[in-house]
Write an enzyme that holds these catalytic residues in place. Sequence first.
Site: not given
Length: 429
Positions: A320, A351
């Site tokens: 979110r 990453c």
Amino acid sequence: MGQGVLSPAFTREGDVVCCEGVSLPRLADAVGTPAYVYSASAIRTQYRTLADALGRVPHRIHYSVKANGNLAILRLLRELGAGVDIVSGGELYRARRAGYQGPEIVFSGVGKTGGEIADALRAGVRLINVESESELAVVEAEAARLGVQAPIALRVNPEIEVSSPHAYIKTGERGTKFGIGYDQARQVALRSRGLPHLRLLGLDMHLGSQIPDVAPYVAALARLLELYRHLVADGFRDLRYLDVGGGLAVSYDGERAADAAAFGAMVSDAVEPTGLTLIVEPGRYIVGNAGVLVTRVLYRKQTGGKTYVITDAGMTDFLRPSHYSAYHRIESAARAPVWARSTVDVVGPVCESGDFFAVDRELTDVAAGDLLVIYSAGAYGFVMASNYNARPRPAEVLVEGGRFAVVSERETYDDLVRHEPSTLAWRDG
Ligand SMILES: *Cc1c(COP(=O)(O)O)cnc(C)c1O
């Protein structure tokens, strides 16, 4: 720290954050991190508050499975009398595994496949909320094949302005992909009359999510009821449901939540004179503040003039903040040895620069090994988790009256490769 209590189920007892009396650090030691933790009593309270507020009119509460589809939560809500709102065949499967019978299920969704529609008809769902004229034809074909009459409602886009905190969670404005355009809805209803395996039982809308005010519902309901009166005049005799969707807001940081009592009074006033049965499809309102994500700090580092707190949870576990720029309150689960605060970014190990939970946030000084609680993670949390970066999805835990149970095991590395065969079954192309 923000203002206000988000849920009375999560309290600080002494130095430690507890859920219904269960210490989150102790729980984290037992089940590992990251872990979602849900409070059964918080879910019950929200459900009952809404049910009480709607008490005046005939109504059905169909919990939106996509907010949090864990089977234990679905079973808990069914015991309270809830039905479900589903948006896929997978959610149909989940709902049925949790014990929901066909009449307890409403099927929404903008892109249902023929197969999903057939499954829903076989299950005997109460309503299929149809979103286009082309879907009408698919439902007709599947119902004809099965020799049944499909109970349908039309999802109408009321095309009103909605003040939602993010464009991705607005659905009831003109120009979104959802529903049948208001001006076309009557035509589509008339078209359904010519299809012998369809029975038009209702009208449906869903304005979007995280809506604190009653006003958009008032405006949209007026539009839907105007359409309803046209359809009655056109001779539609079977109409009995008015589905006003979900969208009721919760508080993420002390901002105003939806007022169930005001919502209930308003929709009751509008619906009562029609004699229709009201359907509501709340998701976030029921579970949003009933859950937290518990995560352990892996590293604290300073670089480029900023301080980063790096946690073992990432955007793969809880999307979110990254996806919706959502604000979530974050606190240390236990009092740190030095109760100082500084401004940090709380980020995950994935990453991606978008892998963050908080940016430039003032937070208690925590160090490697400390636990953080990310609040209001009960809705659109685990359900949006992914395996990106080959990360197993986290555990889910339900707390109830001083006890806790794992309701979804942490995924294993084996789970990550389960569907990838080591010898390939080549087929001629
Ligand atoms: C997502 C959704 C809901 C639930 O929305 P909340 O904001 O979580 O209450 C209800 N109905 C439909 C059709 C939905 O797509």
